[in-house]
Design a protein around this motif. Sequence first.
Motif, PDB file in Angstrom:
ATOM      1  N   VAL A  70       0.833  -1.200   0.000  1.00  0.00           N
ATOM      2  CA  VAL A  70       0.000   0.000   0.000  1.00  0.00           C
ATOM      3  C   VAL A  70       0.873   1.257   0.000  1.00  0.00           C
ATOM      4  O   VAL A  70       0.578   2.237  -0.696  1.00  0.00           O
ATOM      5  N   ALA A  71       1.960   1.254   0.785  1.00  0.00           N
ATOM      6  CA  ALA A  71       2.859   2.406   0.827  1.00  0.00           C
ATOM      7  C   ALA A  71       3.489   2.653  -0.537  1.00  0.00           C
ATOM      8  O   ALA A  71       3.624   3.814  -0.976  1.00  0.00           O
ATOM      9  N   ALA A  72       3.878   1.580  -1.226  1.00  0.00           N
ATOM     10  CA  ALA A  72       4.458   1.739  -2.558  1.00  0.00           C
ATOM     11  C   ALA A  72       3.437   2.320  -3.530  1.00  0.00           C
ATOM     12  O   ALA A  72       3.763   3.196  -4.351  1.00  0.00           O
ATOM     13  N   LEU A  73       2.197   1.852  -3.453  1.00  0.00           N
ATOM     14  CA  LEU A  73       1.150   2.400  -4.309  1.00  0.00           C
ATOM     15  C   LEU A  73       0.890   3.871  -3.994  1.00  0.00           C
ATOM     16  O   LEU A  73       0.605   4.665  -4.899  1.00  0.00           O
TER      17      LEU A  73
ATOM     18  N   HIS B 273      -3.905   7.338  -2.118  1.00  0.00           N
ATOM     19  CA  HIS B 273      -3.801   7.366  -0.657  1.00  0.00           C
ATOM     20  C   HIS B 273      -4.729   8.409  -0.063  1.00  0.00           C
ATOM     21  O   HIS B 273      -5.381   8.170   0.966  1.00  0.00           O
ATOM     22  N   ALA B 274      -4.814   9.576  -0.700  1.00  0.00           N
ATOM     23  CA  ALA B 274      -5.692  10.633  -0.187  1.00  0.00           C
ATOM     24  C   ALA B 274      -7.152  10.194  -0.235  1.00  0.00           C
ATOM     25  O   ALA B 274      -7.923  10.445   0.711  1.00  0.00           O
ATOM     26  N   ASP B 275      -7.556   9.526  -1.309  1.00  0.00           N
ATOM     27  CA  ASP B 275      -8.938   9.060  -1.430  1.00  0.00           C
ATOM     28  C   ASP B 275      -9.237   7.981  -0.387  1.00  0.00           C
ATOM     29  O   ASP B 275     -10.298   7.979   0.237  1.00  0.00           O
ATOM     30  N   LEU B 276      -8.283   7.076  -0.196  1.00  0.00           N
ATOM     31  CA  LEU B 276      -8.455   6.022   0.799  1.00  0.00           C
ATOM     32  C   LEU B 276      -8.594   6.621   2.188  1.00  0.00           C
ATOM     33  O   LEU B 276      -9.475   6.228   2.976  1.00  0.00           O
ATOM     34  N   ASP B 277      -7.740   7.572   2.502  1.00  0.00           N
ATOM     35  CA  ASP B 277      -7.774   8.215   3.811  1.00  0.00           C
ATOM     36  C   ASP B 277      -9.104   8.927   4.028  1.00  0.00           C
ATOM     37  O   ASP B 277      -9.701   8.844   5.114  1.00  0.00           O
TER      38      ASP B 277
ATOM     39  N   LEU C 147       3.500   5.929  -5.699  1.00  0.00           N
ATOM     40  CA  LEU C 147       3.282   5.998  -7.147  1.00  0.00           C
ATOM     41  C   LEU C 147       2.036   6.809  -7.495  1.00  0.00           C
ATOM     42  O   LEU C 147       2.015   7.519  -8.508  1.00  0.00           O
ATOM     43  N   ARG C 148       1.023   6.695  -6.655  1.00  0.00           N
ATOM     44  CA  ARG C 148      -0.240   7.403  -6.909  1.00  0.00           C
ATOM     45  C   ARG C 148      -0.716   8.066  -5.621  1.00  0.00           C
ATOM     46  O   ARG C 148      -1.521   7.501  -4.870  1.00  0.00           O
ATOM     47  N   PRO C 149      -0.219   9.265  -5.324  1.00  0.00           N
ATOM     48  CA  PRO C 149      -0.591   9.936  -4.067  1.00  0.00           C
ATOM     49  C   PRO C 149      -2.088  10.175  -3.935  1.00  0.00           C
ATOM     50  O   PRO C 149      -2.625  10.173  -2.825  1.00  0.00           O
TER      51      PRO C 149
END
Length: 311
Positions: A119-122, A130-134, A125-127
Amino acid sequence: MGRLRERWSGFWPAAGLLGLVMLLSPLSSSPLGLMAIVGVPAAVAILTFEPPQSGSAALALLLLAGAALGFREAGPMWFIERGWALLVAGGFAVSTALAPGRRVFDRSLAAVAIAGATVAALAVLRPELHADLDWRISAQFNQALAAVEFNAWGGPSVEATVRRLVSVWQAVYPALLALASISALGVAGYILGRLRGEPRPLPPLREFRFGDHLVWVLVLGLVLLVLPVGAWAERAGGNMVTVMGGLYLLRGLAVLVWFGASVLSSGWAIGAWVLAALILYPVTAGAALVMGISDTWLDLRSRPGVKTSGA
């Protein structure tokens, strides 16, 4: 009777872990959503490591079917739940294949580390991912708050306290998810062990321990919290401290149970011990945390002159 008692004694650790999954997991798009984080890793482990037999294959398919319930109303959180469950399942399969003789906890911890690193690697690659998930996971907490009628529970003072607690949960939900996932993999390990005929795939609580080198994860988390590096470091440190705090709390409870089993023999005395621990839970939790961390250096359960009945 003895064999039945042994079978049930092996079941209780798995039941306790399942309770932790239900308590800690921040991913819950539906009441059945928690089946994914348990069922998918268990099914993948069965299909990967067990011989192709009708009974085990049917159980694996049943677990997958349970995890897939709600597909007609699938939303983003449905896919997030199942995606994380697949990552954890893959990590568990890899850790089991590389170290089949290691304890379930060690393999579960490695699996969650693999899934988290993915997940951290993704996220790198696609910040925006992560923002949408958060945002989506944090929104679940806000929706739960909106459904509470605080006037019936004490008014503004209670609401302010609850909102502060929820803000902390929103910041450390990755740690809660990690702890819930480790617990879920413990249940998956129990299911796999029972299929293999192991009477007690999981050790009793009083035997729970982990590598002492993990204390450095706690130290690093505290350092990140203290150093004025930035918000990212503070949140990362908070999550590391939360994960290790949860593990050391459980280790301390194991030490307390070990001491209780060592000095108490009467069922009434053990019941009174448990009741007192529940009533005085703030003291119990603090003592357990201190004892869990101290056990890293003192190895309290190896003290001479005290033996448990199950040792």
